[in-house]
Write a protein that holds these residues in place. Structure first.
Motif, PDB file in Angstrom:
ATOM      1  N   SER A   1      -9.368  58.654  71.292  1.00 34.76           N
ATOM      2  CA  SER A   1     -10.126  57.550  71.879  1.00 34.76           C
ATOM      3  C   SER A   1     -10.865  57.989  73.145  1.00 34.76           C
ATOM      4  O   SER A   1     -12.001  57.581  73.389  1.00 34.76           O
TER       5      SER A   1
ATOM      6  N   ILE B   1      -8.336  51.995  81.221  1.00 30.86           N
ATOM      7  CA  ILE B   1      -7.793  50.643  81.199  1.00 30.86           C
ATOM      8  C   ILE B   1      -8.673  49.762  80.331  1.00 30.86           C
ATOM      9  O   ILE B   1      -9.857  50.061  80.114  1.00 30.86           O
ATOM     10  N   GLN B   2      -8.063  48.684  79.841  1.00 27.38           N
ATOM     11  CA  GLN B   2      -8.791  47.718  79.030  1.00 27.38           C
ATOM     12  C   GLN B   2      -8.418  46.325  79.510  1.00 27.38           C
ATOM     13  O   GLN B   2      -7.236  45.975  79.593  1.00 27.38           O
TER      14      GLN B   2
ATOM     15  N   CYS C   1     -12.204  54.603  79.629  1.00 27.49           N
ATOM     16  CA  CYS C   1     -11.210  54.224  78.614  1.00 27.49           C
ATOM     17  C   CYS C   1      -9.770  54.330  79.103  1.00 27.49           C
ATOM     18  O   CYS C   1      -8.846  54.426  78.286  1.00 27.49           O
TER      19      CYS C   1
ATOM     20  N   LEU D   1      -4.709  43.780  82.677  1.00 33.11           N
ATOM     21  CA  LEU D   1      -5.285  45.114  82.587  1.00 33.11           C
ATOM     22  C   LEU D   1      -4.299  46.040  81.883  1.00 33.11           C
ATOM     23  O   LEU D   1      -3.270  46.422  82.440  1.00 33.11           O
ATOM     24  N   LYS D   2      -4.616  46.361  80.657  1.00 34.45           N
ATOM     25  CA  LYS D   2      -3.762  47.232  79.846  1.00 34.45           C
ATOM     26  C   LYS D   2      -4.128  48.684  80.111  1.00 34.45           C
ATOM     27  O   LYS D   2      -5.288  49.071  80.019  1.00 34.45           O
TER      28      LYS D   2
ATOM     29  N   CYS E   1     -14.962  58.370  73.880  1.00 32.07           N
ATOM     30  CA  CYS E   1     -15.579  57.824  75.090  1.00 32.07           C
ATOM     31  C   CYS E   1     -16.434  58.885  75.784  1.00 32.07           C
ATOM     32  O   CYS E   1     -17.546  58.607  76.248  1.00 32.07           O
TER      33      CYS E   1
ATOM     34  N   HIS F   1      -4.111  52.819  79.523  1.00 34.19           N
ATOM     35  CA  HIS F   1      -3.903  53.909  78.571  1.00 34.19           C
ATOM     36  C   HIS F   1      -2.474  54.406  78.766  1.00 34.19           C
ATOM     37  O   HIS F   1      -1.995  54.527  79.896  1.00 34.19           O
TER      38      HIS F   1
ATOM     39  N   GLU G   1     -12.432  51.408  83.307  1.00 32.90           N
ATOM     40  CA  GLU G   1     -12.826  50.836  82.018  1.00 32.90           C
ATOM     41  C   GLU G   1     -13.849  51.729  81.319  1.00 32.90           C
ATOM     42  O   GLU G   1     -13.774  51.936  80.099  1.00 32.90           O
ATOM     43  N   ASN G   2     -14.790  52.264  82.084  1.00 34.97           N
ATOM     44  CA  ASN G   2     -15.820  53.128  81.503  1.00 34.97           C
ATOM     45  C   ASN G   2     -15.246  54.413  80.938  1.00 34.97           C
ATOM     46  O   ASN G   2     -15.821  55.000  80.020  1.00 34.97           O
TER      47      ASN G   2
ATOM     48  N   GLU H   1      -7.906  42.435  79.199  1.00 34.16           N
ATOM     49  CA  GLU H   1      -7.615  41.473  78.142  1.00 34.16           C
ATOM     50  C   GLU H   1      -7.618  40.065  78.737  1.00 34.16           C
ATOM     51  O   GLU H   1      -6.886  39.794  79.689  1.00 34.16           O
TER      52      GLU H   1
END
Length: 261
Positions: A61, A155-156, A153, A168-169, A65, A171, A150-151, A158
């Motif tokens: 992943s 953290i993501q 990859c 904030l999820k 990115c 990696h 985020e850019n 939700e």
């Protein structure tokens, strides 16, 4: 790791994938926005990079990115340079995740780097307001840091039903690696704030359960890893408030049909 495509999904093992599965996963990620600047790279070039990262799903992943913004040649050189800089004691099994991690960090602005290790205290993520209160990262720096994470990859964000603040999820490799970079005195100070913050959160949610059970339940479920970590550490250190927090967390777990061992 589950990859959603409409109502279909693919179950991915957490160990290394085979060549075909890794390429399929990579190609599916490349179809998601944003579109790659240099177009979709050739399969054989991608396969070579994936083998260097042991075709680990979590590394795939981050590679996708990277290749959305840079060419294969640039990313290949970046990986080679990072491999040459790894300490001798790093095992072959550890290298792919470390390389992926450092690939992502290279994209962060230098002035943000000192704040980053503070995220290592969290277990898999946190709601943004809780994270900011515990880390004490100034809001101006945090907004830039969050966008950078985020850019890259790492953290993501939700959005949860009924909760205005995003979760904030992280990696999965982020927090453990960041925690290793934090000096011991700062770890101790941060740990105190972490424990106190989640002790206060547990008390708040326990009361909020009566008035807003749905919203409280959403927060309890997502923050359970952090709540359990604080309970464990507080029990070991015999914190004076730990019995109350044990009762509160047990109440949350009961709502989900679970219990505290």
């Amino acid at each position: 790791r589950v990859l959603f495509r409409s109502l279909k999904y693919t179950q991915l093992p957490l160990e290394g994938l085979d060549d075909k599965a890794a390429l399929r996963y990579f190609e599916s990620l490349m179809t998601l926005p944003p579109l790659p600047t240099y177009g979709i790279p050739k399969q054989d070039e991608v396969a070579d990079l994936l083998r260097q990262l042991n075709r680990h799903p979590l590394s795939v992943s981050i590679l996708a990115c990277q290749l959305k913004k840079d060419s294969v040649a640039v990313v290949h050189e970046r990986i080679a340079q990072l491999l040459s800089q790894l300490p001798a004691h790093i095992t072959a099994a550890e290298k792919p995740l470390l390389i992926s991690f450092y690939l992502s960090l290279q994209k962060l602005d230098g002035h943000l780097q000192p704040w980053l290790p503070r995220l290592g205290i969290f277990q898999g993520g946190a709601f943004e307001n809780i994270l900011q209160a515990i880390t004490e990262i100034p809001d101006t720096q945090w907004q830039v840091l969050r966008q950078s994470l985020e850019n890259t990859c790492l953290i993501q964000a939700e959005q949860m039903d009924g909760v205005s603040v995003p979760y904030l999820k992280f990696h999965s490799s982020l927090a453990p690696m960041l925690w290793q970079q934090l000096p011991v005195p700062e770890k101790q100070t941060l740990t105190k704030r972490y424990r106190q913050g989640y002790h206060e959160l547990a008390s708040f949610l326990y009361e909020e359960d009566r008035e807003n059970p749905f919203q409280a339940g959403v927060i309890e479920f997502k923050e359970m890893p952090n709540l359990l970590e604080v309970v464990k550490d507080a029990l070991e250190d015999s914190e004076e408030w730990v019995d109350d927090m044990v009762d509160q967390v047990q109440s949350f777990l009961s709502d989900f049909g679970l219990k505290l061992n």
